[in-house]
Motif scaffolding. Structure first.
Motif, PDB file in Angstrom:
ATOM      1  N   GLY A  44      -9.486  11.466  43.853  1.00  0.00           N
ATOM      2  CA  GLY A  44      -9.318  10.262  44.664  1.00  0.00           C
ATOM      3  C   GLY A  44      -9.669  10.550  46.115  1.00  0.00           C
ATOM      4  O   GLY A  44     -10.384   9.777  46.748  1.00  0.00           O
ATOM      5  N   GLU A  48     -12.767   8.981  48.255  1.00  0.00           N
ATOM      6  CA  GLU A  48     -12.516   8.266  49.509  1.00  0.00           C
ATOM      7  C   GLU A  48     -13.409   8.806  50.624  1.00  0.00           C
ATOM      8  O   GLU A  48     -14.043   8.050  51.351  1.00  0.00           O
ATOM      9  N   SER A 198     -13.387   2.446  51.735  1.00  0.00           N
ATOM     10  CA  SER A 198     -12.160   1.919  51.136  1.00  0.00           C
ATOM     11  C   SER A 198     -10.947   2.171  52.019  1.00  0.00           C
ATOM     12  O   SER A 198     -10.005   1.408  52.021  1.00  0.00           O
ATOM     13  N   SER A 199     -10.993   3.264  52.771  1.00  0.00           N
ATOM     14  CA  SER A 199      -9.797   3.631  53.515  1.00  0.00           C
ATOM     15  C   SER A 199      -9.527   2.632  54.623  1.00  0.00           C
ATOM     16  O   SER A 199     -10.426   2.202  55.331  1.00  0.00           O
ATOM     17  N   GLN A 357      -1.119   4.794  38.987  1.00  0.00           N
ATOM     18  CA  GLN A 357      -1.022   3.419  39.486  1.00  0.00           C
ATOM     19  C   GLN A 357       0.069   3.304  40.548  1.00  0.00           C
ATOM     20  O   GLN A 357      -0.067   2.556  41.511  1.00  0.00           O
ATOM     21  N   PRO A 360      -0.276   5.682  44.549  1.00  0.00           N
ATOM     22  CA  PRO A 360      -0.967   5.171  45.734  1.00  0.00           C
ATOM     23  C   PRO A 360      -0.117   4.192  46.542  1.00  0.00           C
ATOM     24  O   PRO A 360      -0.250   4.108  47.762  1.00  0.00           O
ATOM     25  N   ASP A 364      -0.009   6.136  49.990  1.00  0.00           N
ATOM     26  CA  ASP A 364      -1.247   5.686  50.601  1.00  0.00           C
ATOM     27  C   ASP A 364      -2.373   6.692  50.372  1.00  0.00           C
ATOM     28  O   ASP A 364      -3.044   7.129  51.295  1.00  0.00           O
ATOM     29  N   GLN A 365      -2.518   7.103  49.140  1.00  0.00           N
ATOM     30  CA  GLN A 365      -3.579   8.065  48.816  1.00  0.00           C
ATOM     31  C   GLN A 365      -4.138   7.671  47.451  1.00  0.00           C
ATOM     32  O   GLN A 365      -3.380   7.536  46.497  1.00  0.00           O
ATOM     33  N   ALA A 366      -5.441   7.460  47.386  1.00  0.00           N
ATOM     34  CA  ALA A 366      -6.040   7.013  46.127  1.00  0.00           C
ATOM     35  C   ALA A 366      -5.924   8.108  45.062  1.00  0.00           C
ATOM     36  O   ALA A 366      -6.007   9.292  45.375  1.00  0.00           O
ATOM     37  N   ALA A 368      -7.643   8.979  41.383  1.00  0.00           N
ATOM     38  CA  ALA A 368      -8.662   8.586  40.410  1.00  0.00           C
ATOM     39  C   ALA A 368      -8.451   9.369  39.129  1.00  0.00           C
ATOM     40  O   ALA A 368      -8.537  10.585  39.130  1.00  0.00           O
TER      41      ALA A 368
END
Lengths: 408, 234
Positions: A44, A48, A198-199, A357, A360, A364-366, A368
Motif C-alpha cells: 500500500g 501510494e 491518492s494521498s 479494510q 486504513p 491513515d495508511q493504505a 493493498a
C-alpha cells in the motif's frame, strides 16, 4: 481408504478436540493474517508513493541543485547550494543542444501567505514558465494558464491548486478574483485539476503558480537561481538520451565533471526506486516478524499433533490391527495436520482482508492485499501443516500394533 | 476339512541388548477349518506371544506360519496389515472400541481399510450387529452400552469382513459372569455355524467351552487334547 474418507476422519478427530484444535489454529491465524497485513501495508505504501511520483508527469527528468564545493575546497551536502539558474533552464530549452527534450520548466519555490479578505492561507509559491503545465502533465479545471506575454512582463497573475482554491474561496469560483501576496494584489486566472495522487495533503494540489518574474517580485528575491528544473523528454524511449544531454550540458556550463557534479538529475523511476527501497526494508522487517510468528504457529501444529499421536496410541494400534497399513496411518495424521494448517490459513486470510479494510480507517495508511500474497499465504499454511505434520505422522506410522494396543 | 492354520517349528526370541529371551521354543500347530480352540497357560508361558504371531501382529524369529494357504513369514508391514484385514477378526480383552464413533461406525472400520464403498459398509456393519443381537443399538456410542454389549460390538467388528479366523484374546477378562456367558454363548453359536475360533484364556471354565485345548508352558505346547465339549459341538 480413500482421500475423502481420510479427510472426513481427520475432520472428525479435529472436531473431537475443539478447544485444543482452535488454539492450534489460532497460532496459524495470527501468523497468516499478520503476514497478509504487513505485506499489504508495504505494498500500500509503495503504491501510494508510486501514485504520487506518477502524478509528477511522465517522461520527466527532475534536475535539482546538488552538492557544491566552495573556494576553500569544503564540500557542502546535497542541496546545500543553489547552483541552478534560470539561464541553465534556457540553455536546456535549446533544441540544438538538447534535441530529446520536449519542454523545460524551471521552478522557484517559496512559502507565502495568500490573503482573500479575512482568509489567510500559507502555501508554496511556484515561479515558473508557461511550459510548466505541459511538462508537469497538469490540467486546468477552470480559467486559463498565464500566457507567455504575462510571463515576460511578470504580470500579477496566478494559477492556484484545487485545495488552495477551496481554502481561500470556499465554493465560490476563484477565477477573476484577487488575492493579496505580501501586499501585492494578484489576479487568479485559473485553477489546476487535482494531481490524482491518492494521498491527502499532497502539496501538488495546494500551490500558487506564477511567472518567474512575478515570483521574484512578490518575494523580493534578486537571485536568478531556481530550485528545480523540470525537463520533459520527447518520449519514454528518449528519456535516457535526454538525461545524458542535460547532464553533459549542465556539467559543461558549471565547469565540473559529471563525476563531481553540483546538481543531480532524477527520473520518476529512480524516485520510485528510492522510495520503494525504504518501503521494502520496512516490509521485509515486518514480514520477517510475521514469518516468525507463522513459524511459531507451525511448531504449535507439530506440538499438538505429537500430543495427539501419544494420546491416540491405542486407537492407532487398533486401526493397524484392523488392517491399516503404516502409510494409511501416516496419511491420516498428515491430512489432520494439513487441515489444521489450512483452516488457520483460511481464517487468517479472511481476518487479513477484513483488517486491510479496517486498518486504513485507523492509521491513515493504505493497505493493498494482493491476490498473489493471499494464495501464497494459503499455500504456506498448507505447507506448514504438512511440514510440521511429517514427524508426528511418521511416529504414528512406526508404532507397532502390539505395543500400541497394550498401552494403557 | 482344510487346514486354516499351520505353524511349523515356530520360535520367537526377544532381544534386549545382550539379553535374549525365548518366548516360544519350537511350536507346531495345525488347526482345521471350523475348529474352536482354546489356548491356555499361566502368564509368562508364551501364550500372548503366540496370539500375536497367530494374529500377524508380529513375525516369528524362526519357523513358518501359513494362514489360509498364505505363508506370512516373509511379509512386510503393509502386507501383514492387508492379511489382518482380510483373514483375521480380533476380539480384545479391552474391547478397543473408538469412543467417539457409534456402534456401526466401529464395526465398519475394517471395511474402510478394505476399501469398500460406503453404502455396502453400512449394510454389512448393520447385518453384523444384527447377528450379535445388537440390531437395535447401531447408533449407540460405546459409552452408552454395557460391557457385554461393547464386547458384542467388538465381535461384530471381527466378523464383518468374513475372516478365516476369529482370534479372541481373553475376551471375557473384563466382563461380569452374566456378560461372560453371554459372549461365550455367542462364540458357541458362531462355532456351530462353522467359524474357526482361537481363544486365548487363563480361565479353565472358559477353555472348557472350546472343542480343543492347547496348553502352553514355558514356550512349548505341553498338552493338546480335545475337550468334553468337542463331541457336543461337532
Amino acid at each position: 481408504m480413500s482421500w475423502w474418507e481420510t479427510v472426513r476422519s481427520g475432520l472428525a478427530a479435529i472436531r473431537s478436540h475443539r478447544l485444543r484444535s482452535s488454539l492450534t489454529v489460532l497460532g496459524i491465524v495470527i501468523g497468516i493474517s499478520s503476514v497478509i497485513l504487513t505485506v499489504g501495508l508495504g505494498q500500500g505504501a509503495q503504491k501510494e508513493v508510486k501514485d504520487q511520483i506518477d502524478a509528477l508527469g511522465s517522461n520527466l527528468l527532475i534536475v535539482s541543485p546538488g552538492s557544491s564545493t566552495d573556494g576553500s575546497g569544503v564540500r557542502g551536502g546535497f542541496g546545500s547550494a543553489s547552483t541552478l539558474t534560470y539561464a541553465d533552464a534556457s540553455a536546456i530549452a535549446d533544441r540544438d543542444v538538447v534535441p530529446d527534450a520536449a519542454g523545460v520548466a524551471p521552478a522557484t519555490t517559496s512559502s507565502v501567505s495568500l490573503v482573500n479578505g479575512d482568509t489567510n492561507w500559507t502555501t508554496s509559491l511556484v515561479g515558473t514558465t508557461t511550459d510548466w503545465l505541459a511538462v508537469r502533465s497538469r490540467g486546468l479545471s477552470a480559467g486559463r494558464f498565464f500566457t507567455a506575454e504575462e510571463a515576460a512582463q511578470g504580470a500579477a497573475v496566478a494559477v492556484i491548486g484545487p485545495d488552495t482554491a477551496s481554502e481561500l474561496f470556499g465554493r465560490q469560483s476563484p477565477v477573476g478574483q484577487q488575492v493579496t501576496v505580501n501586499g501585492t494584489r494578484v489576479t487568479v486566472v485559473g485553477v489546476l485539476t487535482s494531481s490524482g495522487a491518492s494521498s491527502s495533503g499532497s502539496s501538488e494540489d495546494d500551490q500558487a503558480v506564477v511567472p518567474v518574474g512575478t515570483a521574484s517580485r512578490l518575494t523580493g528575491s534578486t537571485s536568478d537561481t531556481v530550485s528545480t528544473i523540470y525537463v520533459e523528454a520527447a518520449s519514454e524511449d528518449r528519456l535516457s538520451a535526454a538525461y545524458q544531454e542535460v547532464r553533459a550540458l549542465l556539467a559543461n556550463r558549471h565547469g565540473v565533471t559529471t563525476a563531481d557534479a553540483d546538481f543531480s538529475i532524477s527520473t520518476q523511476d529512480s524516485l520510485v526506486e528510492t522510495a520503494n527501497e525504504t518501503n521494502r526494508t520496512f516490509t521485509v522487517l515486518l514480514g520477517g516478524v510475521a514469518a516468525i510468528s507463522l513459524l511459531v504457529g507451525g511448531i504449535g501444529v507439530m506440538n499438538i499433533m505429537l500430543v495427539s499421536v501419544t494420546e491416540r496410541v491405542r486407537e492407532i494400534g487398533l486401526r493397524k490391527a484392523l488392517g491399516a497399513a503404516p502409510n494409511v496411518i501416516r496419511r491420516q495424521f498428515l491430512v489432520e495436520a494439513s487441515l489444521l494448517g489450512l483452516t488457520g490459513g483460511l481464517i487468517g486470510v479472511l481476518l487479513g482482508i477484513v483488517g486491510a479494510q479496517v486498518l486504513p480507517q485507523l492509521i491513515d495508511q493504505a493497505v493493498a492485499v494482493s491476490g498473489l500474497a493471499t494464495v501464497a499465504a494459503l499455500a504456506t499454511s498448507l505447507a506448514l501443516g504438512v511440514g510440521f505434520g511429517v514427524y508426528p505422522a511418521g511416529r504414528a506410522a512406526r508404532l507397532t500394533p502390539i505395543d500400541a494396543l497394550r498401552s494403557e | 476339512m482344510s487346514v486354516i492354520i499351520e505353524l511349523e517349528g515356530v520360535r520367537k526370541t526377544y532381544r534386549s541388548g545382550s539379553l535374549a529371551f525365548e518366548a516360544l521354543r519350537g511350536i507346531d500347530i495345525r488347526i482345521d477349518e471350523g475348529e474352536y480352540v482354546a489356548v491356555i497357560g499361566p502368564s509368562g508361558s508364551g501364550k500372548s506371544t503366540l496370539m500375536n504371531l497367530l494374529g500377524c501382529l508380529d513375525l516369528p524369529t524362526e519357523g513358518r506360519y501359513v494362514l489360509a494357504d498364505e505363508d506370512t513369514s516373509s511379509l512386510d508391514e503393509a502386507a501383514l496389515a492387508a492379511i489382518r484385514n482380510r483373514r483375521i477378526g480380533f476380539v480384545f480383552q479391552q474391547f478397543h472400541l473408538l469412543p467417539s464413533m457409534t456402534a456401526w461406525r466401529n464395526v465398519e472400520l475394517p471395511l474402510v481399510y478394505a476399501g469398500l464403498p460406503r453404502h455396502e459398509r453400512r449394510d454389512r456393519a448393520i447385518a453384523a450387529l444384527e447377528r450379535v443381537g445388537l440390531g437395535d443399538r447401531v447408533d449407540h456410542r460405546p459409552g452408552e452400552l454395557s460391557g457385554g454389549q461393547q464386547q458384542r460390538v467388538a465381535v461384530a467388528r471381527a466378523l464383518v469382513t468374513e475372516p478365516a479366523l476369529l482370534l479372541a484374546d481373553e475376551p471375557t477378562g473384563n466382563l461380569d459372569s452374566r456378560s461372560t456367558s453371554d459372549v461365550l454363548g455367542l462364540f458357541d453359536e458362531l462355532h456351530a455355524s462353522g467359524r474357526t475360533i482361537v481363544l486365548i484364556t487363563h480361565e479353565p471354565d472358559v477353555a472348557a467351552r472350546a472343542g480343543r485345548n492347547l496348553v502352553i508352558d514355558d514356550g512349548l505346547i505341553a498338552v493338546d487334547r480335545p475337550t468334553a465339549a468337542a463331541g457336543v459341538a461337532q
